[in-house]
Scaffold this motif. Structure first.
Motif, PDB file in Angstrom:
ATOM      1  N   TYR A   1       0.804  -1.219   0.000  1.00 16.96           N
ATOM      2  CA  TYR A   1       0.000   0.000   0.000  1.00 16.96           C
ATOM      3  C   TYR A   1       0.838   1.271   0.000  1.00 16.96           C
ATOM      4  O   TYR A   1       0.292   2.371  -0.041  1.00 16.96           O
TER       5      TYR A   1
ATOM      6  N   SER B   1       2.705   4.350  -1.081  1.00 17.88           N
ATOM      7  CA  SER B   1       2.652   5.186  -2.272  1.00 17.88           C
ATOM      8  C   SER B   1       4.042   5.702  -2.627  1.00 17.88           C
ATOM      9  O   SER B   1       4.882   5.914  -1.758  1.00 17.88           O
TER      10      SER B   1
ATOM     11  N   TYR C   1       1.231   5.655   3.232  1.00  8.62           N
ATOM     12  CA  TYR C   1       0.440   4.453   2.993  1.00  8.62           C
ATOM     13  C   TYR C   1      -0.977   4.859   2.612  1.00  8.62           C
ATOM     14  O   TYR C   1      -1.644   5.594   3.352  1.00  8.62           O
ATOM     15  N   ARG C   2      -1.430   4.381   1.464  1.00  7.98           N
ATOM     16  CA  ARG C   2      -2.735   4.789   0.960  1.00  7.98           C
ATOM     17  C   ARG C   2      -3.888   4.142   1.727  1.00  7.98           C
ATOM     18  O   ARG C   2      -4.997   4.668   1.740  1.00  7.98           O
TER      19      ARG C   2
ATOM     20  N   TRP D   1      -3.034  -6.170  -7.805  1.00  7.82           N
ATOM     21  CA  TRP D   1      -3.665  -5.204  -8.714  1.00  7.82           C
ATOM     22  C   TRP D   1      -4.517  -5.916  -9.751  1.00  7.82           C
ATOM     23  O   TRP D   1      -5.662  -5.517 -10.029  1.00  7.82           O
TER      24      TRP D   1
ATOM     25  N   GLU E   1      -5.165   3.326  -8.971  1.00  7.59           N
ATOM     26  CA  GLU E   1      -4.225   4.438  -8.863  1.00  7.59           C
ATOM     27  C   GLU E   1      -2.852   3.973  -8.361  1.00  7.59           C
ATOM     28  O   GLU E   1      -1.811   4.401  -8.878  1.00  7.59           O
ATOM     29  N   LEU E   2      -2.834   3.092  -7.376  1.00  8.01           N
ATOM     30  CA  LEU E   2      -1.550   2.615  -6.840  1.00  8.01           C
ATOM     31  C   LEU E   2      -0.749   1.868  -7.898  1.00  8.01           C
ATOM     32  O   LEU E   2       0.470   2.040  -8.009  1.00  8.01           O
TER      33      LEU E   2
ATOM     34  N   GLU F   1       0.694   4.383 -10.127  1.00 11.15           N
ATOM     35  CA  GLU F   1       1.750   5.104  -9.412  1.00 11.15           C
ATOM     36  C   GLU F   1       3.070   4.343  -9.476  1.00 11.15           C
ATOM     37  O   GLU F   1       4.136   4.925  -9.713  1.00 11.15           O
ATOM     38  N   HIS F   2       3.000   3.035  -9.239  1.00 14.59           N
ATOM     39  CA  HIS F   2       4.215   2.221  -9.285  1.00 14.59           C
ATOM     40  C   HIS F   2       4.837   2.257 -10.678  1.00 14.59           C
ATOM     41  O   HIS F   2       6.058   2.381 -10.816  1.00 14.59           O
TER      42      HIS F   2
END
Length: 749
Positions: free
Chosen positions: A18, A20, A31-32, A511, A529-530, A533-534
């Motif tokens: 989690y 970010s 952490y999201r 994911w 979104e995560l 982001e990665h």
């Protein structure tokens, strides 16, 4: 020599990464989501502390490396998530948006077990449910917010810590009136509990009661990293991504990082590997052997595919061929042998999805009864007239060790203690770690390396993570990022760790689990979104232009209308349609749908789902509908089993249109009088007759109509398909039916 039945429990502890890559400096934390922290105080430490009360029982626990890193961040006070940040915000400083977030998300828990038992928490939950968010915003005091912030963090603390820590029990006794100072102390207690997780596991491994295993670094699907074309082994017609992902050289990287984290925390090298999602393929075996892992675990579906054998079960769920599944196998590679055990899928699922809704003693008795039945069936296959097991057989029960307990009373503590107490007294069953069993009884049966099936614990395929259009789109984005990294040979793990860490995180299985059809949660948009982001982190670390697609959601996250079941359910049948109970159910929208019958239907939507004991239906009617007045007074459920050789009969109704599916011949019929809520069950017999049968069908009609129908009433074998239609009638005279022009389709687990 007589043997007990050896049983290996493997608990898999894992949460997605989690953390970010773009919110490190954010006031709400890096952490999201809070789930690594909250499961850290509810599920990881207590599981092994309960086991420690029964030292003769041995088990295996898998700790995913990326989970370990997150827990350590929280233990050291470096992990901050939005929920934690809000918890530590003075109530008088909360803004309107923050208050909305608190009301919306600080009840994120199974309310029957984590909210309802606590009067103040339940009071606030009922106000939100009955009066709505706007009312709460207009009427709640600062103290209401203060208590909600406290209770969200208190409810997740496992009950065993209330037994062991008077300070925690004091907060539960206090109940309300919590201050910012109280909340700071509660969060400090979170960190204290989490800080004990790894030391306690190490201590119990050193004593011999536990075996700790590991997983590839960020929980990727190794066979798909090796080659996404492996998805075609189980499903030849599967639609794969446009760009083929084929980077097997990433596999040893994940294994090396997993071993480094493990040896640093536990002082020894790991012997067992939980390959993410129990996924295996011939292509990954050399890398696992080269990394010197001695054994791994997969699912009975993978074993069945590998042996080209379908595991049949009787109507109680027990395997007909126990000698094939309850033993380890050896796989030979150029770099050494690997032992592999295959879990009993049904026993694992009973703990994971069914026993939480049962009385503790009944659930424990059922599980031990299955183990006794396995032992008896194996004895029957022993040569001679022996009455005890003359060979060492191993039953592997392997499952998620965290999420299931949320649905048990007191987080599963009474269930585990009752189970362990009875197993401690049972000389015919012995709990072992996988490693110690293999050391004493090495695998003798062999599966050729190229014979090993490419698949996972879900139906022996990879379709949960690839094949859906959205999942495929995600793989295409991952492939492009991986190719971009490959164009930078100067960017090694040592010289550019940020690029590689971002790639490893994006390769995680979680994911892809949530993308597209099959699974959904309240956080789908955040998972989307995560992931992006990665991937953006890979390009950013390489000073490459970030593709515009990585700023756009992969899919529309608006709630989907019609969909199939997404998991097991166990609703309370009370006629009130609790949304949490039915979250994973399938849904069919009726009101406003196309079709002549649907335009006038009093039913707005239909839910359907199942677990290993029952299947469930829920009919949501329009507001104010009265049976017998606004809708017919009877509901008739009729179903047949495609391909099954059973007696069938026409539906026992008059004025039935001669059209499919109403003119099918059916095998079972359940009738419900909607006025009295009485139920009758019939089964087709010779000459198109219907014979009455005993029934344990549950019915409740209040705000909606809910039904639970035990599989035991139907006497059908596992894996059989049933096709169901619901017909409304007045005193046996047809009026309407659902769903229009098709069946509800379910497969018995």
């Amino acid at each position: 020599m007589a043997h007990p039945l050896y049983v290996a429990f493997i608990w898999h502890q894992h949460q997605p990464l989690y953390k970010s890559r773009e919110a490190v400096a954010d006031a709400m934390g890096q952490y999201r989501m809070p789930w690594a922290r909250l499961h850290g105080v509810k599920d990881y430490l207590d599981l092994v502390l309960v086991l420690e009360e029964y030292p003769q029982l041995h088990q295996t626990v898998n700790l995913v490396p990326s989970l370990i890193l997150q827990l350590e961040d929280y233990a050291q006070g470096k992990g901050i998530d939005p929920y934690l940040a809000l918890t530590l915000t003075p109530e008088e400083q909360l803004g309107h948006q923050q208050k909305q977030t608190i009301i919306k998300h600080f009840f994120d828990a199974h309310h029957r077990t984590l909210i309802d038992p606590h009067p103040r928490y339940a009071q606030l939950y009922e106000q939100k449910q009955e009066k709505g968010i706007r009312w709460c915003l207009e009427n709640w005091s600062n103290q209401d917010y203060g208590d909600l912030l406290a209770w969200h963090n208190l409810a997740w603390i496992d009950p065993i810590f209330r037994e062991k820590d008077p300070a925690i029990q004091a907060w539960f006794d206090q109940g309300k009136g919590f201050t910012l100072g109280d909340r700071k102390k509660i969060i400090a207690k979170h960190r204290q509990i989490i800080s004990q997780i790894i030391p306690q596991h190490r201590k119990m491994q050193e004593s011999g009661q536990l075996e700790i295993t590991t997983t590839p670094y960020t929980h990727p699907i190794l066979p798909l990293l090796a080659d996404t074309n492996s998805g075609r082994v189980a499903i030849p017609q599967i639609e794969l991504p446009q760009r083929r992902y084929q980077w097997p050289q990433d596999i040893p990287r994940h294994l090396r990082k997993a071993k480094e984290i493990y040896t640093d925390r536990f002082g020894i090298e790991p012997r067992g590997l939980w390959s993410s999602e129990q996924s295996v393929s011939p292509a990954i075996l050399p890398y696992i052997a080269q990394a010197k892992f001695k054994w791994m675990c997969s699912d009975e579906a993978v074993l069945g595919w590998s042996l080209k054998h379908f595991f049949h079960r009787d109507e109680t769920g027990n395997v007909y061929e126990p000698e094939l599944i309850y033993r380890p196998y050896r796989i030979e590679t150029l770099y050494g042998d690997i032992s592999i055990v295959f879990r009993d899928h049904r026993l694992s699922d009973l703990i994971g999805f069914t026993y939480g809704g049962m009385d503790v003693r009944h659930a424990v008795t059922d599980l031990i009864g299955h183990l006794d039945a396995i032992s008896r069936s194996l004895v029957e296959r022993e040569p001679g007239n022996e009455t005890t097991l003359q060979n060492p057989w191993l039953v592997t029960i392997a499952l998620d060790g965290e999420n299931c307990w949320e649905f048990y009373q007191e987080d599963g503590l009474p269930f585990l203690r009752e189970l362990y107490k009875r197993l401690s007294q049972d000389e015919d069953i012995k709990l072992v770690t996988v490693g110690e069993f293999l050391q004493e009884f090495p695998a003798t049966e062999t599966i050729a390396a190229d014979q090993l099936h490419s698949g996972s614990w879900v139906d022996g395929s990879f379709s949960t993570w690839i094949g859906d259009p959205v999942k495929n789109k995600a793989w295409d984005l991952l492939t492009e990022a991986r190719k971009t990294l490959a164009k930078h040979p100067e960017a090694t793990e040592e010289t550019n760790p940020n690029a590689w860490e971002a790639l490893f995180a994006a390769q995680g299985s979680d994911w892809f689990w949530w993308f597209g059809e099959g699974h959904s949660s309240n956080d789908d948009a955040l998972f989307d979104e995560l992931f992006r982001e990665h991937l953006r982190g890979v390009y950013r670390a390489l000073n490459e232009a970030i593709p515009i697609q990585l700023y756009e959601p992969l899919e529309d996250h608006a709630q989907k209308a019609d969909h199939a079941p997404e998991g097991f359910i166990q609703p309370v049948i009370d006629g009130y349609g609790d949304e949490q109970d039915w979250h994973n159910a399938g849904r069919i929208e009726v009101g406003g749908a196309m079709g002549t019958m649907h335009k006038a239907s009093a039913v707005q939507r239909l839910y359907y789902g199942l677990n290993h004991l029952k299947f469930y239906l829920r009919f949501d009617f329009k507001m104010g509908v009265e049976p017998g007045k606004d809708t017919p007074n009877e509901l008739h459920l009729l179903w047949y089993y495609p391909g099954a050789k059973v007696y069938t009969s026409p539906a026992p109704l008059i004025d039935l249109p001669d059209q499919a599916p109403l003119n099918y011949y059916f095998h079972h019929h359940v009738g419900i009088n909607l006025l009295t809520q009485s139920v009758w069950l019939q089964q087709a017999w010779n000459n198109h007759e219907w014979h009455p049968k005993n029934s344990r069908v549950e019915v409740a009609f209040n705000q909606c109509l809910e039904l639970a129908i035990p599989w035991a009433d139907l006497h059908r074998e596992p894996d059989a398909w049933l096709h169901l239609v619901a017909i409304f009638a007045d005193h046996g005279k047809f009026r309407s039916y659902l769903p229009e022009n098709r069946f509800i389709e379910l497969q018995i687990p």
